[in-house]
Design a protein around this motif. Structure first.
Motif, PDB file in Angstrom:
ATOM      1  N   VAL A  73      22.043  62.307  49.487  1.00  0.00           N
ATOM      2  CA  VAL A  73      22.842  63.197  50.335  1.00  0.00           C
ATOM      3  C   VAL A  73      23.673  62.313  51.259  1.00  0.00           C
ATOM      4  N   PHE A  74      24.935  62.713  51.459  1.00  0.00           N
ATOM      5  CA  PHE A  74      25.845  61.830  52.185  1.00  0.00           C
ATOM      6  C   PHE A  74      25.453  61.617  53.651  1.00  0.00           C
ATOM      7  N   THR A  75      25.160  62.673  54.392  1.00  0.00           N
ATOM      8  CA  THR A  75      25.004  62.509  55.850  1.00  0.00           C
ATOM      9  C   THR A  75      23.920  61.497  56.214  1.00  0.00           C
ATOM     10  N   PRO A  76      22.720  61.571  55.656  1.00  0.00           N
ATOM     11  CA  PRO A  76      21.747  60.522  55.985  1.00  0.00           C
ATOM     12  C   PRO A  76      22.205  59.121  55.555  1.00  0.00           C
ATOM     13  N   PHE A  77      22.908  59.052  54.417  1.00  0.00           N
ATOM     14  CA  PHE A  77      23.445  57.758  53.978  1.00  0.00           C
ATOM     15  C   PHE A  77      24.398  57.219  55.043  1.00  0.00           C
ATOM     16  N   TRP A  78      25.288  58.107  55.498  1.00  0.00           N
ATOM     17  CA  TRP A  78      26.281  57.699  56.483  1.00  0.00           C
ATOM     18  C   TRP A  78      25.595  57.275  57.790  1.00  0.00           C
ATOM     19  N   ASN A  79      24.617  58.047  58.213  1.00  0.00           N
ATOM     20  CA  ASN A  79      23.921  57.694  59.452  1.00  0.00           C
ATOM     21  C   ASN A  79      23.229  56.336  59.331  1.00  0.00           C
ATOM     22  N   ALA A  80      22.794  56.016  58.100  1.00  0.00           N
ATOM     23  CA  ALA A  80      22.088  54.734  57.915  1.00  0.00           C
ATOM     24  C   ALA A  80      23.047  53.546  57.908  1.00  0.00           C
ATOM     25  N   ILE A  81      24.287  53.771  57.499  1.00  0.00           N
ATOM     26  CA  ILE A  81      25.178  52.602  57.341  1.00  0.00           C
ATOM     27  C   ILE A  81      26.244  52.483  58.425  1.00  0.00           C
ATOM     28  N   ARG A  82      26.526  53.562  59.141  1.00  0.00           N
ATOM     29  CA  ARG A  82      27.730  53.587  59.989  1.00  0.00           C
ATOM     30  C   ARG A  82      27.739  52.511  61.068  1.00  0.00           C
ATOM     31  N   SER A  83      26.570  52.164  61.591  1.00  0.00           N
ATOM     32  CA  SER A  83      26.602  51.178  62.672  1.00  0.00           C
ATOM     33  C   SER A  83      26.116  49.803  62.227  1.00  0.00           C
ATOM     34  N   ARG A  84      26.052  49.616  60.946  1.00  0.00           N
ATOM     35  CA  ARG A  84      25.657  48.286  60.470  1.00  0.00           C
ATOM     36  C   ARG A  84      26.738  47.250  60.737  1.00  0.00           C
ATOM     37  N   ASP A  85      26.303  46.014  60.820  1.00  0.00           N
ATOM     38  CA  ASP A  85      27.284  44.935  60.905  1.00  0.00           C
ATOM     39  C   ASP A  85      27.822  44.685  59.503  1.00  0.00           C
ATOM     40  N   VAL A  86      29.096  44.749  59.407  1.00  0.00           N
ATOM     41  CA  VAL A  86      29.733  44.519  58.110  1.00  0.00           C
ATOM     42  C   VAL A  86      30.322  43.116  58.121  1.00  0.00           C
ATOM     43  N   ALA A  87      30.050  42.363  57.090  1.00  0.00           N
ATOM     44  CA  ALA A  87      30.553  40.986  57.032  1.00  0.00           C
ATOM     45  C   ALA A  87      32.077  40.974  57.148  1.00  0.00           C
ATOM     46  N   LEU A  88      32.599  39.961  57.794  1.00  0.00           N
ATOM     47  CA  LEU A  88      34.060  39.851  57.918  1.00  0.00           C
ATOM     48  C   LEU A  88      34.655  39.476  56.565  1.00  0.00           C
ATOM     49  N   PRO A  89      35.911  39.869  56.341  1.00  0.00           N
ATOM     50  CA  PRO A  89      36.533  39.463  55.074  1.00  0.00           C
ATOM     51  C   PRO A  89      36.623  37.944  54.995  1.00  0.00           C
ATOM     52  N   THR A  90      36.490  37.440  53.816  1.00  0.00           N
ATOM     53  CA  THR A  90      36.619  35.990  53.633  1.00  0.00           C
ATOM     54  C   THR A  90      38.095  35.630  53.716  1.00  0.00           C
ATOM     55  N   ALA A  91      38.390  34.518  54.396  1.00  0.00           N
ATOM     56  CA  ALA A  91      39.802  34.117  54.507  1.00  0.00           C
ATOM     57  C   ALA A  91      40.342  33.723  53.125  1.00  0.00           C
ATOM     58  N   ALA A  92      41.623  33.978  52.928  1.00  0.00           N
ATOM     59  CA  ALA A  92      42.241  33.587  51.648  1.00  0.00           C
ATOM     60  C   ALA A  92      42.247  32.063  51.551  1.00  0.00           C
ATOM     61  N   PRO A  93      42.070  31.514  50.366  1.00  0.00           N
ATOM     62  CA  PRO A  93      42.106  30.049  50.234  1.00  0.00           C
ATOM     63  C   PRO A  93      43.477  29.512  50.640  1.00  0.00           C
ATOM     64  N   LYS A  94      43.490  28.359  51.289  1.00  0.00           N
ATOM     65  CA  LYS A  94      44.774  27.793  51.747  1.00  0.00           C
ATOM     66  C   LYS A  94      45.596  27.280  50.566  1.00  0.00           C
ATOM     67  N   ARG A  95      44.881  26.748  49.583  1.00  0.00           N
ATOM     68  CA  ARG A  95      45.600  26.205  48.425  1.00  0.00           C
ATOM     69  C   ARG A  95      44.852  26.563  47.157  1.00  0.00           C
ATOM     70  N   LEU A  96      45.567  26.875  46.135  1.00  0.00           N
ATOM     71  CA  LEU A  96      44.940  27.064  44.825  1.00  0.00           C
ATOM     72  C   LEU A  96      45.492  25.977  43.913  1.00  0.00           C
ATOM     73  N   ARG A  97      44.594  25.246  43.293  1.00  0.00           N
ATOM     74  CA  ARG A  97      45.098  24.163  42.438  1.00  0.00           C
ATOM     75  C   ARG A  97      45.391  24.707  41.030  1.00  0.00           C
ATOM     76  N   ALA A  98      46.582  24.470  40.574  1.00  0.00           N
ATOM     77  CA  ALA A  98      46.959  24.964  39.244  1.00  0.00           C
ATOM     78  C   ALA A  98      46.292  24.109  38.168  1.00  0.00           C
ATOM     79  N   LEU A  99      46.138  24.687  36.999  1.00  0.00           N
ATOM     80  CA  LEU A  99      45.615  23.920  35.872  1.00  0.00           C
ATOM     81  C   LEU A  99      46.649  22.867  35.466  1.00  0.00           C
ATOM     82  N   PRO A 100      46.199  21.746  34.983  1.00  0.00           N
ATOM     83  CA  PRO A 100      47.184  20.742  34.542  1.00  0.00           C
ATOM     84  C   PRO A 100      48.067  21.288  33.414  1.00  0.00           C
ATOM     85  N   ALA A 101      47.480  22.094  32.539  1.00  0.00           N
ATOM     86  CA  ALA A 101      48.306  22.707  31.480  1.00  0.00           C
ATOM     87  C   ALA A 101      47.806  24.121  31.258  1.00  0.00           C
ATOM     88  N   TRP A 102      48.728  25.071  31.228  1.00  0.00           N
ATOM     89  CA  TRP A 102      48.318  26.465  31.047  1.00  0.00           C
ATOM     90  C   TRP A 102      48.098  26.757  29.568  1.00  0.00           C
TER      91      TRP A 102
END
Ligand SMILES: Cc1cc2nc3c(=O)[nH]c(=O)nc-3n(C[C@H](O)[C@H](O)[C@H](O)COP(=O)(O)OP(=O)(O)OC[C@H]3O[C@@H](n4cnc5c(N)ncnc54)[C@H](O)[C@@H]3O)c2cc1C
Length: 346
Positions: free
Chosen positions: A22-51
């Motif tokens: 049931v949604f309401t008890p689910f919501w009550n259980a999760i609403r005040s939880r600490d949610v992990a922060l989004p992971t920062a995007a990588p600064k650089r992505l290394r391309a493959l030497p050959a695609w």
């Protein structure tokens, strides 16, 4: 610290150690939880030497099955990471303040329209969650209601995690013998936005033209198909899967089963949305219906006419043809549905 995110649906447990049904008890259980922060995007992505050799995406002709509809829907889709960020910022800067009052009005731009971006991972649920939490802490009235809707999305994934069969089978016991009708001409008229019920047809045509459908309209269109037309919810589920840009297997299945009565937290069987009453309440000036149903407007606008460009030519629909008579009188459909539901309960 525990987190809710797209990957932690096994974590929420009831006091007895099971999962939430049931949604309401689910919501009550999760609403005040600490949610992990989004992971920062990588600064650089290394391309493959050959695609490695690859096919060109354009050669897959992904839009071919939609024919003329691709261009029509393309004008409405707002996808991509920058657009997703823009939508979130714009929504939290303004509309969120009135979200509670306006989220049910399909003619109003009162919701975030982020579902298409969330579906493709163009924006992460944690980004949206934290931004909405900040808006709530800054006193933006509707932010709490908005967070609750994100909670519904989490609930859908919680259910799929624990009961994966929800995407194709009745979630509640005792529904497999329900006398749903199959894929009849009535269902085809529903798909084509030609039921003769203006709110339902506006909803179905909105989906054809924009690739999206307002949440209130989804409830009405789904209720009409499963109750007034007594049609198996899986027929509607599959059509939404075909047409929605924001198609999400968990939210779609939960939504359909919730409406049909076979799902979690389902509407009681005797609650049959009346599309005419709902239209009066949520589209009082007929703005939404006239926006999408050309036959109802003296001078149809671009979206109403675009529907006729978007649908397959084989349907032979003409904007100048008279609007169809209703598939079934609302009272007759309602009584038939109630009789079937009561027989199931007895
Ligand atoms: C029959 C039916 C089918 C549905 N199918 C889908 C689907 O395929 N994909 C989909 O994303 N949503 C689906 N929904 C839920 C809902 O209609 C959409 O998420 C909402 O209309 C998207 O608009 P928005 O982004 O402006 O929402 P907002 O009101 O701005 O809400 C923010 C976000 O919360 C989530 N959310 C809101 N309402 C719900 C809900 N009822 N259930 C689950 N998550 C919700 C969505 O991720 C949404 O983007 C369905 C609902 C019904 C009744």
């Amino acid at each position: 610290m525990r987190a809710i995110s797209c990957t932690s649906h096994g974590e929420a447990e009831t006091g007895a150690g099971g999962f939430y049904r049931v949604f309401t008890p689910f919501w009550n259980a999760i609403r005040s939880r600490d949610v992990a922060l989004p992971t920062a995007a990588p600064k650089r992505l290394r391309a493959l030497p050959a695609w490695p050799g690859s096919e060109a995406l354009a050669d897959w002709r992904l839009g071919a099955a939609m024919g003329r509809g691709t261009d029509v829907v393309g004008r409405h889709a707002r996808v991509g990471e920058p657009r997703a960020r823009e939508k979130l910022d714009r929504f939290l800067d303004g509309p969120v303040g009135c979200y509670r009052q306006q989220r049910d009005l399909p003619a109003t731009d009162g919701t975030s329209r982020l579902s298409e971006n969330l579906t493709y991972g163009e924006i992460g649920i944690r980004q949206v969650w934290h931004a909405a939490r900040r808006a709530m802490e800054d006193g933006h009235g509707g932010a709490e209601a908005f967070l609750r809707e994100l909670g519904w999305r989490e609930f859908a994934y919680h259910l799929v995690h624990h009961t994966p069969g929800i995407v194709s089978a009745n979630w509640r016991d005792g529904w497999d013998s329900f006398p749903w009708r199959g894929d009849t001409d009535d269902a085809e008229r529903w798909r084509r936005g030609m039921t003769g019920e203006p709110f339902v047809d506006a909803a179905m045509r909105e989906m054809y033209v924009t690739g999206m459908m307002h949440n209130r309209s989804r409830m009405i269109a789904a209720s009409y198909l499963t109750k007034h037309l007594l049609t198996d919810w899986r027929i509607g589920l599959r059509w939404f899967e075909d047409c929605l840009i924001d198609w999400d297997p968990a939210a779609n299945a939960m939504g359909w089963q919730w409406v049909a009565g076979s799902g979690p937290d389902a509407a009681p069987y005797f609650r049959v949305f009346n599309p005419a009453t709902q239209a009066g309440k949520f589209d009082p000036d007929q703005e939404y219906r006239q926006r999408f149903v050309a036959e109802l407007a003296a001078d149809p606008g671009a979206d109403a006419l675009a529907f006729f460009d978007a649908v397959p030519k084989a349907w032979r629909l003409d904007a100048r043809a008279p609007y169809p008579a209703p598939v079934i009188a609302l009272s007759e459909g309602r009584n038939r549905a109630l009789a079937a539901y009561e027989a199931r309960n007895s």
